[in-house]
Design an enzyme around this catalytic site. Structure first.
Site, short mmCIF file in Angstrom:
data_model
loop_
_atom_site.label_atom_id
_atom_site.label_comp_id
_atom_site.label_asym_id
_atom_site.label_seq_id
_atom_site.Cartn_x
_atom_site.Cartn_y
_atom_site.Cartn_z
N ARG A 1 0.82 -1.23 0.00
CA ARG A 1 0.00 0.00 0.00
C ARG A 1 0.85 1.26 0.00
O ARG A 1 1.96 1.28 0.52
CB ARG A 1 -0.84 0.04 1.28
CG ARG A 1 -2.01 -0.85 1.25
CD ARG A 1 -2.95 -0.50 2.37
NE ARG A 1 -2.57 -1.06 3.65
CZ ARG A 1 -3.18 -0.78 4.78
NH1 ARG A 1 -4.17 0.10 4.81
NH2 ARG A 1 -2.81 -1.34 5.91
N HIS B 1 -8.31 -9.51 7.67
CA HIS B 1 -7.16 -8.63 7.92
C HIS B 1 -7.45 -7.29 7.26
O HIS B 1 -6.91 -6.94 6.25
CB HIS B 1 -5.92 -9.27 7.30
CG HIS B 1 -4.64 -8.53 7.56
ND1 HIS B 1 -4.26 -8.11 8.81
CD2 HIS B 1 -3.64 -8.15 6.72
CE1 HIS B 1 -3.08 -7.50 8.72
NE2 HIS B 1 -2.70 -7.50 7.46
N1 APR Z 1 6.27 -12.48 -9.06
C1 APR Z 1 7.24 -12.38 -8.12
N2 APR Z 1 7.52 -11.25 -7.46
C2 APR Z 1 6.77 -10.17 -7.75
C3 APR Z 1 5.73 -10.20 -8.71
C4 APR Z 1 5.50 -11.42 -9.38
N3 APR Z 1 4.56 -11.54 -10.30
N4 APR Z 1 5.18 -8.96 -8.76
C5 APR Z 1 5.83 -8.19 -7.87
N5 APR Z 1 6.79 -8.92 -7.27
C6 APR Z 1 7.77 -8.51 -6.28
C7 APR Z 1 8.27 -7.09 -6.46
O1 APR Z 1 9.27 -7.04 -7.48
C8 APR Z 1 8.82 -6.77 -5.08
O2 APR Z 1 10.20 -7.03 -4.96
O3 APR Z 1 7.18 -8.49 -4.99
C9 APR Z 1 8.04 -7.71 -4.15
C10 APR Z 1 7.19 -7.00 -3.11
O4 APR Z 1 8.06 -6.35 -2.26
P1 APR Z 1 7.78 -4.88 -1.67
O5 APR Z 1 7.27 -4.00 -2.77
O6 APR Z 1 8.97 -4.45 -0.92
O7 APR Z 1 6.53 -5.14 -0.70
P2 APR Z 1 6.53 -5.73 0.79
O8 APR Z 1 6.61 -4.61 1.76
O9 APR Z 1 7.52 -6.83 0.90
O10 APR Z 1 5.04 -6.29 0.86
C11 APR Z 1 4.61 -7.33 0.03
O11 APR Z 1 2.92 -8.04 1.58
O12 APR Z 1 2.02 -7.04 3.49
C12 APR Z 1 1.86 -7.29 2.13
O13 APR Z 1 0.60 -5.38 1.43
C13 APR Z 1 1.84 -6.02 1.35
O14 APR Z 1 0.99 -7.04 -0.63
C14 APR Z 1 2.16 -6.51 -0.03
C15 APR Z 1 3.14 -7.66 0.25
#
Ligand code: APR
Length: 320
Positions: A83, A176
């Site tokens: 988010r 959640h």
């Molecule tokens: N396949 C693999 N990885 C992906 C894909 C995909 N199709 N799409 C996005 N990603 C990766 C992004 O490249 C990024 O590195 O997912 C990762 C998400 O990491 P962050 O943006 O740092 O997010 P984060 O804080 O880790 O949260 C991830 O958890 O709590 C939930 O709401 C939050 O949905 C979010 C998730």
């Protein structure tokens, strides 16, 4: 015995923190997977170089190829977008649903025997969709939310009463989201019901209500402060506790987004309920007595989850 294998799908803020915790605890060898090229490999190198200092033995690798998660015992999914300030978890639905499809297929094709913990939001809908796309049994796919929400509730109560967090046993049910249900009747300070403890300490009922409200909005409070992204230390710590319960056959009773069919009057829905986690995955959903008010709060929460599932079915016809 060969080391366990832990695959982390999504190597962003939560994924990196998960890898560090899992390595420190020597839970097994770790594969960081992401669609971003170079990033999981870079994090894997950086984390590997903690090994000589911290003294852990774990092989940590980064990958952009699903073949590298083959045979994983545990998969923790954070792939997707987090988010930004002003967004609700539900605003992430469309984009993260597509991500769950790719991830579900990757798991189905490479490690169908894994225990899968989903963290991606909106959690209750994403864990349901991930299960549908992966085709794994319901007891092997679970969502992480309640451990985190309960930890937030426990933290705020410990601060309010000025007691050790170790003595606070807090309980949060439901989805959640902002409709989650912190259940004060099952929340204790080392066995003393929280409302009784509040009286002893001269803390008013309205103050407890404020803490309940802060718990419900606990994720948003952090999103607002960070300005870019959402919480990651406590979400990662929560999922690691669930993974340890599975790997160690601990039979822990943890609040998890589990598949509920029949209990709580629900019919085939993932939502936060007390769940026993052991070697069989989510081995049992525990149905507890709730007051009329708690029941109606849970209904509001599960109705919100059901609405999201309908939205998912509208977005991807293979789910309908
Ligand atoms: N396949 C693999 N990885 C992906 C894909 C995909 N199709 N799409 C996005 N990603 C990766 C992004 O490249 C990024 O590195 O997912 C990762 C998400 O990491 P962050 O943006 O740092 O997010 P984060 O804080 O880790 O949260 C991830 O958890 O709590 C939930 O709401 C939050 O949905 C979010 C998730």
């Amino acid at each position: 015995m060969a080391r366990k294998k832990i695959a982390l799908i999504g190597s962003g803020m939560i994924g990196g923190t998960l890898a560090h915790l899992a390595a420190k605890k020597e839970m097994g060898d770790i594969v960081l997977f992401d669609i971003a090229e170079g990033m999981p490999q870079g994090k894997a190198l950086d984390l590997s170089q903690c090994g000589p200092i911290e003294g852990f033995d774990a092989k940590i690798t980064g990958s952009n190829d699903y073949a590298d998660i083959a045979g994983a015992d545990v998969v923790i999914v954070t792939a997707g977008v987090p988010r930004k300030p002003g967004m609700s978890r539900d605003d992430l639905l469309g984009i993260n649903l597509k991500v769950m499809k790719a991830v579900g297929e990757g798991i189905k094709n490479n490690c169908p025997d894994a225990f899968v913990i989903c963290i991606t939001n909106p959690l209750d809908a994403m864990v349901w969709a991930l299960r549908e796309f992966s085709g794994l049994p319901h007891n092997k796919v679970v969502g992480m939310a309640g451990v985190l929400d309960s930890a937030r509730f426990a933290t705020f109560l410990a601060w309010e009463f000025d007691v050790s967090v170790k003595d606070v046993n807090a309980f949060v049910l439901g989805g959640h989201g902002d409709t989650m249900v912190p259940v004060t009747s099952y929340t204790t300070i080392n066995g003393i019901p929280v409302n009784d403890f509040a009286k002893i300490k001269g803390v008013s009922e309205s103050r407890i209500d404020e803490i309940v409200d802060r718990t419900r909005k606990g994720g948003g409070e952090i999103v607002g402060l960070l300005g870019n992204g959402s919480a990651y230390y406590a979400p990662a710590t929560s999922a690691i506790a669930m993974a340890e319960a599975y790997l160690g056959d601990q039979k822990r009773i943890l609040p998890c987004a589990s598949y509920v069919e029949g209990k709580y009057g629900l019919d085939g829905l993932y939502v936060g309920v007390p769940t026993m986690i052991g070697a069989g995955g989510t081995e049992e959903v525990i149905e507890i007595e709730l007051s009329d008010e708690e029941k109606s709060n849970l209904k509001v929460s599960t109705d919100a989850v059901e609405e999201l599932l309908e939205a998912c079915k509208g977005l991807d016809s293979s789910l309908a």
